[in-house]
Design an enzyme around this catalytic site. Structure first.
Site, PDB file in Angstrom:
ATOM      1  N   CYS A 152     -15.288 -41.549   0.369  1.00 44.65           N
ATOM      2  CA  CYS A 152     -14.092 -42.118   0.999  1.00 44.65           C
ATOM      3  C   CYS A 152     -12.924 -42.128   0.016  1.00 44.65           C
ATOM      4  O   CYS A 152     -13.123 -42.297  -1.187  1.00 44.65           O
ATOM      5  CB  CYS A 152     -14.361 -43.551   1.455  1.00 44.65           C
ATOM      6  SG  CYS A 152     -15.687 -43.700   2.675  1.00 44.65           S
TER       7      CYS A 152
ATOM      8  N   GLN B 210     -21.532 -32.978  14.802  1.00 44.44           N
ATOM      9  CA  GLN B 210     -20.459 -33.901  14.449  1.00 44.44           C
ATOM     10  C   GLN B 210     -21.064 -35.192  13.904  1.00 44.44           C
ATOM     11  O   GLN B 210     -22.022 -35.721  14.462  1.00 44.44           O
ATOM     12  CB  GLN B 210     -19.593 -34.209  15.676  1.00 44.44           C
ATOM     13  CG  GLN B 210     -18.842 -33.009  16.218  1.00 44.44           C
ATOM     14  CD  GLN B 210     -17.673 -32.592  15.324  1.00 44.44           C
ATOM     15  OE1 GLN B 210     -17.392 -33.202  14.304  1.00 44.44           O
ATOM     16  NE2 GLN B 210     -16.992 -31.528  15.722  1.00 44.44           N
TER      17      GLN B 210
ATOM     18  N   ASP C 275     -13.052 -24.617  18.861  1.00 54.04           N
ATOM     19  CA  ASP C 275     -13.359 -25.689  17.908  1.00 54.04           C
ATOM     20  C   ASP C 275     -13.719 -25.059  16.561  1.00 54.04           C
ATOM     21  O   ASP C 275     -14.865 -25.110  16.115  1.00 54.04           O
ATOM     22  CB  ASP C 275     -14.513 -26.543  18.439  1.00 54.04           C
ATOM     23  CG  ASP C 275     -14.825 -27.736  17.542  1.00 54.04           C
ATOM     24  OD1 ASP C 275     -13.998 -28.065  16.665  1.00 54.04           O
ATOM     25  OD2 ASP C 275     -15.900 -28.342  17.711  1.00 54.04           O
TER      26      ASP C 275
ATOM     27  N   CYS D  47     -10.014 -29.398  12.895  1.00 51.77           N
ATOM     28  CA  CYS D  47     -10.328 -30.292  11.775  1.00 51.77           C
ATOM     29  C   CYS D  47      -9.377 -30.052  10.605  1.00 51.77           C
ATOM     30  O   CYS D  47      -9.610 -30.537   9.498  1.00 51.77           O
ATOM     31  CB  CYS D  47     -11.786 -30.143  11.345  1.00 51.77           C
ATOM     32  SG  CYS D  47     -12.251 -28.484  10.835  1.00 51.77           S
TER      33      CYS D  47
END
EC number: 2.1.1.190
Length: 438
Positions: free
Chosen positions: A91, A272, A370, A396
């Site tokens: 993160c 995903q 996608d 993305c």
């Protein structure tokens, strides 16, 4: 006279501390300030903050700097949830309130489209799920520490191959997070622990999956210990002795449900990571396509059939195209298992010329894409020439979405809707969906 090569001296970096005003975030979540009109990227800094920085890289067009301290903090700053946040490379936005992450990503998406001269149409509400406990997949790095004879077990440090030892990850789904401590203990007890490569955990709808990459065979005692561990916790176990060899040792074949359809997969396959957002994403894509029973739909970069199979339940025919042949074969099997006979799957490299492919001359009323981060530049000309009524592009990488949008617009399409998908909370990753209509 011989000429000897003299390498240029590296430009020295000014390491003196300096005060700067942070004005915005870049597309990866780093703060941006300006020194002598040149952008300076500062990991961990937020807009509106006055930061004391130290340059770590200075180039002609930009610089990078380390955040030393904050002379003035943003009211949008929060204390990171994870104790490993400042080390772990996972993160990078936990210091920013979640609702402000959404705002920043929305602004970045619009900014990139505007920069490419793309008129964005209606900006729809972001698709959101849980802020924490959302990741249903994790790859855990392993390395034997020769000093302690213990495994380093966790995630890679930021911009490093070193491992941050982790026993709890707040963004992992609870079903996986609960196994980290006991799994670390188990692996350290194995005689062959030095032969371990990495571990992958995946949460399927029918159980938790454990994959262990190893570079030498386990002895009988070690293998039994692994099986016993998985039986006690009802885990699905796979062993991977080679990069292209996957042995299913125990448990059911994993699957996840999407729109009432079972999609079977192996832990090597891409799925995903955010179940909730994926379900909403598929629902929105099908809604935007405005399907009817006479539609023929082309699904590019289709994977295992995440969109193709739900589509097949609503239209006349679906054709799915995927670059990885193993996933094509599993997509075909998924169609059979779900008794869907109106969907076909083909393997094709969508980064190469595809105009000679059989499907490339078929009439499609709707197209869905996608692609991976590189986008779909290689196939956009074909998409435009097929002249569908509607194109839904799931992205993305907003930069490649903006680039690819230009070609559709040049061929008479209009971007009528654009929305963000919060697939990866607390990271700079930005997923989005765009609707183009003729």
């Amino acid at each position: 006279m011989a000429q000897f090569f003299k390498p240029k001296k590296k430009a020295s970096v000014n390491t003196k501390h300096q005060s700067v005003d942070v004005v915005r975030l870049d597309h990866n979540g780093a703060g941006i300030a300006f020194v002598d009109k040149k952008p300076v990227f500062i990991e961990g800094a937020l807009p509106g903050e006055k930061a004391i920085i130290q340059f770590i890289e200075q180039k002609k067009q930009f610089s990078r700097a380390k955040l030393i301290k904050l002379a003035q903090k943003s009211e949008k700053r929060q204390t990171p949830i994870c104790q490993h946040y400042h080390e772990c490379g996972g993160c990078n936005l936990q210091h920013l309130q979640h609702e402000e992450q959404i705002v920043a990503k929305n602004e970045k998406l619009q900014e990139l489209m505007k920069k490419q001269g793309v008129s964005q149409g209606e900006m729809v509400q972001p698709i959101m799920g849980e802020e924490l406990s959302y990741r249903r997949r994790a790859r855990i790095s392993l390395m034997l520490n020769k000093q302690t004879n213990q495994l380093d077990f966790g995630f890679r440090k930021k911009q490093s191959k070193a491992i941050v030892n982790v026993r709890h990850c707040p963004v992992l789904v609870q079903e996986l997070d609960q196994h980290l401590e006991s799994l670390f203990t188990l692996l350290n007890q194995l005689k062959g622990k030095k032969h371990l490569g990495h571990v992958e955990l995946v949460q399927a709808d029918n159980g938790s999956v454990l994959l262990i990459r190893h570079v030498a065979d386990f002895n009988e005692k070690d293998q039994q210990a692994l099986v016993n561990y998985c039986e006690e916790r009802n885990l699905i176990l796979y062993l991977m002795p080679e990069a292209d060899v996957l042995n299913h040792v125990r448990g059911e074949e994993p699957f996840y449900l999407i729109d009432g359809t079972k999609i079977y997969f192996t832990p090597k396959d891409f799925i995903q990571v955010n179940r909730n957002v994926n379900e909403q994403m598929v629902e929105q894509a099908l809604s935007w396509l405005d399907l009817n029973e006479n539609d023929s739909v082309l699904d590019l970069f289709c994977g295992l059939g995440n969109f193709s199979l739900p589509l097949a339940k609503k239209v006349k025919t679906v054709v799915g195209i995927e670059g990885v042949d193993e996933m094509v074969q599993r997509a075909k099997l998924n169609a059979e298992r779900n008794q869907l006979s109106n969907v076909s799957f083909y393997q094709a490299n969508l980064e190469e010329e595809v105009s000679e492919q059989v499907w490339a001359s078929t009439k499609f009323t709707k197209i869905l894409l996608d692609p991976a981060r590189a986008g779909a530049a290689g196939v956009m000309e074909t998409v435009a020439k097929l002249k569908p009524q509607t194109v839904v592009y799931v992205s993305c990488n907003p930069a490649t979405l903006a680039r690819d949008s230009q070609l559709l617009i040049q061929h008479g399409f209009k971007l009528t809707r654009l929305g963000m998908l919060d697939m990866f909370p607390h990271t700079g990753h930005l997923e989005s969906m765009a609707l183009f209509e003729r």
